[in-house]
Design an enzyme around this catalytic site. Structure first.
Site, PDB file in Angstrom:
ATOM      1  N   TYR A  27       0.852  -1.191   0.000  1.00 27.71           N
ATOM      2  CA  TYR A  27       0.000   0.000   0.000  1.00 27.71           C
ATOM      3  C   TYR A  27       0.882   1.232   0.000  1.00 27.71           C
ATOM      4  CZ  TYR A  27      -3.947  -3.032   0.817  1.00 27.71           C
ATOM      5  OH  TYR A  27      -4.903  -3.996   0.669  1.00 27.71           O
ATOM      6  N   GLU A  28       0.381   2.295  -0.612  1.00 29.04           N
ATOM      7  CA  GLU A  28       1.225   3.481  -0.769  1.00 29.04           C
ATOM      8  C   GLU A  28       1.596   4.129   0.553  1.00 29.04           C
ATOM      9  OE1 GLU A  28      -0.594   7.142  -2.133  1.00 29.04           O
ATOM     10  OE2 GLU A  28      -2.475   6.099  -2.426  1.00 29.04           O
ATOM     11  N   SER A  29       0.866   3.793   1.590  1.00 33.64           N
ATOM     12  CA  SER A  29       1.165   4.322   2.919  1.00 33.64           C
ATOM     13  C   SER A  29       2.539   3.874   3.423  1.00 33.64           C
ATOM     14  CB  SER A  29       0.080   3.873   3.885  1.00 33.64           C
ATOM     15  OG  SER A  29      -0.476   2.637   3.492  1.00 33.64           O
ATOM     16  N   ASN A  55      -0.420  11.863  -5.288  1.00 31.48           N
ATOM     17  CA  ASN A  55       0.262  11.768  -3.994  1.00 31.48           C
ATOM     18  C   ASN A  55       1.773  11.777  -4.162  1.00 31.48           C
ATOM     19  OD1 ASN A  55      -2.143  11.712  -2.676  1.00 31.48           O
ATOM     20  ND2 ASN A  55      -1.984   9.593  -1.955  1.00 31.48           N
TER      21      ASN A  55
END
Lengths: 310, 268, 268, 310
Positions: free
Chosen positions: C52-54, D108
């Protein structure tokens, strides 16, 4: 499917892993701080008589000097090759002063950011250092140039991404899925590892994934970036491996002393590399008491060997 | 002249430590600067934030570190970061002071750590700058330390590894794109030197006890600026020497080795 | 036609899971792709590496995550990294598959998650792409999931948030500088679609049980490529439904909420 | 002397810290994953009626929506503002659709790398995404443009560094020297924090330096980068703070529901922000049982509240 796949498909004996590095390859062996360096791999590169390797690095020390002295390296792009608080790197001196080895001098940060760019998949990085000095005056303009920034027009240094054929990294632990978990300093090891076309990891031991998952902030590389793994306990000697063993300063000083002459260097190689078949042999030569003496203290992560003998 | 009870090396370490102020953020190079930084932490600057390019931020090591990447810094460390991160700090201009050694320094404070002789065919191949270029380029001020002899203090260094005031012209650093203010002090075994504000030429600030202007000038390869009044460098106090020998370098890694080497050199 | 014992949403989750292969490295977007990825991990792809991009790499969460940054991913996590790092992975071309939702997808697989209507004066302001642009730009292949209706499947999206085949021309992605190969599948509540290799136009691959080509075409705002032979999508097995309901989403966060919402919509 | 100095000189009550942000300032409040967001600071920005703030962010959620709805924000450069798995951000919709708020849409990664460039002291970053899409078509060319790479000539996206006037970050712990130590995910919080001209940190608690030094890999920012610190326990609510408390999903859904209408949003603000004097008041309104229910489980780092009520 990237480089996933079972660890057992990636596991190689050290000799076979070293065998992958063909003459003329470009390499980086993350090394900084006499710690977590794939020194066993370096010894085996020398045993196998590798030639014409192109060396990339930032701050390098005995590791680079030994490879250079053994005739493995024909050219290098570097930040530094020297023995901190001991003196100059004698083999590097001989090779560079005689012109046998071609050197491009940058700074550690320039090299670190060139690895960073490589590992991030971008063609270059803009940075604010190097300018004004002879680092830029003597730089290869295909690798490092000044440019005007878009938006602001400011002068900035553009440093080109590097993609060595091989990165060889030593770490404490790899799990059975190939994930790389470390203790202690990171230096620019991750950037170097990610920049290479092929990443070979040597490790002290293989651990269960559950162990890695219990401290996921210590995972520096996911298994899908790792091509090959060799289990090489004590593989960083004479350097340290934080939490496992300390650097062997006496050995490093012996090397530094012997390498000052061609004959001395040759006798070092004969004693510790050419006359040893493998790392088991090498460790036997060092002896059990030396190895026990270097064991890390549990509360410090290094040994107090040097305080004890002072 | 009374025989000093301390070595020139100890003097340099103590004087170096004094140049670091409590609460400053200091980016430290290898060698004597490491000793001086730890000395400062143990004496007048307990809140000095010591950074090494290896990624160590806020060092409070209890055993003597032998190199900037030494794992001895892990004990008591405030922040374990990376080279990208800490060398990045330099670029943002937040580092108060850099502290560097080298092989040569010239009249404008440019440092050479790369080659003696021509770059293409060096007489002596030195290690190269490591992270020193970054420190000298970006720290708000830089302290330089070196043994004082003509060979090490040429008018012009053979290769500028780490920028000082470059050609000495007023805006040379700014024009080159450098954000730091440049060299502040040079600490040698003879004297403490600084730089003339206008010409950026090296200037005597204070002479170590027993050293004369002539001693310094005769061992310098260019003409030093000599101000009307030259102070004497305050020698190490007993307390400073005690801390240096018993707490900072109890195994004598730095202090004894230097003494031994000097003895060897003198004997030859 | 026999009333299915599963919802369209469950069908999409199961079909989505099947598109992820064991051992692949998958970069997962928010919504149904999260459910499908965990479903794959719990069924045929236990060695799927979920990112996940987190900054989460290698997720093995035991409680249902509600967003891509959910701290539930910390449990069983292989690598806690950062956005710079994991979005950087994408740029190097090592990510096998990206999985994305969105508000609109057009005939060339371009996704809109930014605005409905003109950008400068939107009719509906959507959230924006988040990290979806990166996933669609760089993953070797991309899977897209969306409910199937004419509004969501326009001939041309109002805004290309995440690139598909752009204008559909053979080298459009390469010319634009994109490294990934582009959209592979579109999974809807009616069908699984893919893209014609030459024209890059969306094509029916398989129809969910009970759905006809006409059903799909009538709810699509552009002409679909219809191959000579169209398969039926294999419905979820009992085992798949059991795992989805009991292990992947036991609180019904995704499954029940969707069902409730649909009921609300239908009622209004 | 940078921003060292004693913590006591940096410590401010929340209201005073918020008072530093003058109307018209640019801000970034690191937020991703409904966790470690300085939400108490956001509430106080609203209480103090801040105007014309310029918002920078990557992935944002309720935090941004609430500020926008309360009329604090006049323009923004963003990656995303929406409520994942709940729906659209209603206040953001109204402000953007009516044209009251100016928006520059990036991704992002574009925003993350713009913060990265800001925090690294470089004027821009080259990246490989955004191209081909309408992100570049509608980009402000003063902020994001395509360029040809030096060395290779490849087309690449250049994204300009951002330097918000203020970054406001919520973390678990700050030590008495101002060093910032966290648990759990980092997202792009560090990049955002480092990019700002003034960094304000709100924290759950103040700890001794020895505690931070026992796990130095969890220190994300040294004290010399921190300008001000406010101690605000439970300051991320309704978001989570890993290891301390979970997100309050019920509260978030209530907000999402109420914010759909102007009247509903106003009544949310009246109830939870305007009618509370400070965070103590706010916590009392939530009630003890809610706060206890969200406490993190020691082995998980989050609560099992949602499993328990399902």
């Amino acid at each position: 499917m990237g480089r996933t796949g079972n660890l057992k498909d990636k596991l190689l004996p050290l000799k076979e892993a070293v065998g992958l590095v063909s003459d003329g390859s470009s390499i980086v062996c993350p090394s900084f701080g006499y710690e977590k360096v794939a020194f066993a791999f370096i010894r085996e590169l020398i045993r196998q008589g590798k030639k014409d390797l192109y060396l990339y690095g930032s701050g390098m020390n005995v590791d680079a000097d030994m490879l250079i002295g053994a005739g493995c390296i024909s050219a290098a792009e570097i930040g530094h090759i020297g023995f901190e608080n001991i003196g100059l790197a004698p083999c590097f001196r001989r090779a560079a002063e005689s012109g046998k080895m071609k050197v491009e001098d940058y700074s550690n940060f320039i090299m670190t950011m060139r690895f960073f760019a490589g590992g991030m998949g971008i063609p270059f990085m803009p940075i604010r250092t190097g300018m004004g000095s002879d680092v830029i005056a003597y730089a290869n303009p295909d690798h490092v140039i000044e440019m005007d920034s878009p938006f602001t027009g400011e002068k900035i240094l553009a440093v080109k991404a590097v993609h060595p054929d091989f990165a060889i990294l030593h770490v404490q632990r790899v799990d059975t899925e190939g994930n790389v978990s470390i203790e202690g300093p990171k230096y620019d090891n991750v950037e170097k590892a990610k920049s290479a076309k092929c990443l070979i990891v040597t490790c002290e031991e293989i651990v269960e994934p559950e162990f890695v998952q219990s401290q996921p902030e210590k995972t520096i590389l996911p298994g899908f970036l790792v091509d090959h793994v060799a289990v090489v306990p004590f593989g960083a000697h004479p350097y340290a491996c934080y939490g496992y063993y300390d650097y062997d300063w006496e050995h490093i000083e012996t090397y530094a002393q012997q390498a000052k002459t061609l004959e001395g260097f040759q006798s070092y190689l004969d004693e510790f590399i050419y006359s040893t078949e493998d790392e088991t042999d090498y460790q036997e030569k060092l002896g059990l008491q030396k190895i026990l003496g270097l064991r890390s203290n549990a509360s410090l992560g290094y040994s107090t060997y040097y305080e004890a003998i002072a | 002249m009374i025989e000093p009870t301390y070595s020139a090396y100890e003097m340099m370490a103590v004087v170096g430590a004094r140049e670091l102020n409590d609460g400053e953020v200091a980016f430290i190079g290898t060698g004597l600067p490491m000793l001086a930084a730890q000395m400062a932490l143990y004496t007048h600057a307990p809140r000095l934030v010591i950074i090494y390019e290896s990624g160590y931020v806020g060092c409070h090591n209890i055993h003597t570190a032998r190199l900037v990447g030494d794992i001895r810094f892990m004990k008591g460390l405030t922040m374990l970061s990376s080279m990208v991160d800490v060398l990045g700090f330099l670029q943002t201009g937040v580092i108060d002071v850099g502290f560097l050694g080298g092989a040569q320094v010239d009249q404008f404070g440019n440092i050479n750590a790369t080659v003696v002789g021509p770059y293409e065919k060096p007489l002596v191949r030195l290690p190269g700058g490591g992270g020193a270029n970054e420190i000298a380029s970006c720290a708000k001020r830089t302290i330089i330390t070196m043994n004082h002899d003509t060979r090490r203090f040429p008018k012009k260094v053979d290769y500028i590894t780490s920028p000082g005031y470059l050609d000495g012209s007023p805006d040379a650093r700014k024009k080159a794109g450098l954000i730091g203010d440049g060299p502040d002090k040079v600490i040698t075994d003879l004297a403490v030197l600084d730089f003339d504000e206008k010409t950026h030429r090296m200037r005597i600030e204070s002479l170590h006890p027993g050293i004369t202007v002539e001693d310094v000038q005769s061992r310098t390869g260019f003409e030093l600026v000599v101000p009307r009044r030259v102070e004497e460098t305050a020698p190490p106090t007993e307390e400073e020497l005690r801390i240096l020998r018993e707490a900072v370098d109890p195994t004598g890694f730095y202090i004894k080795r230097r003494a031994e080497r000097k003895a060897v050199r003198a004997g030859v």
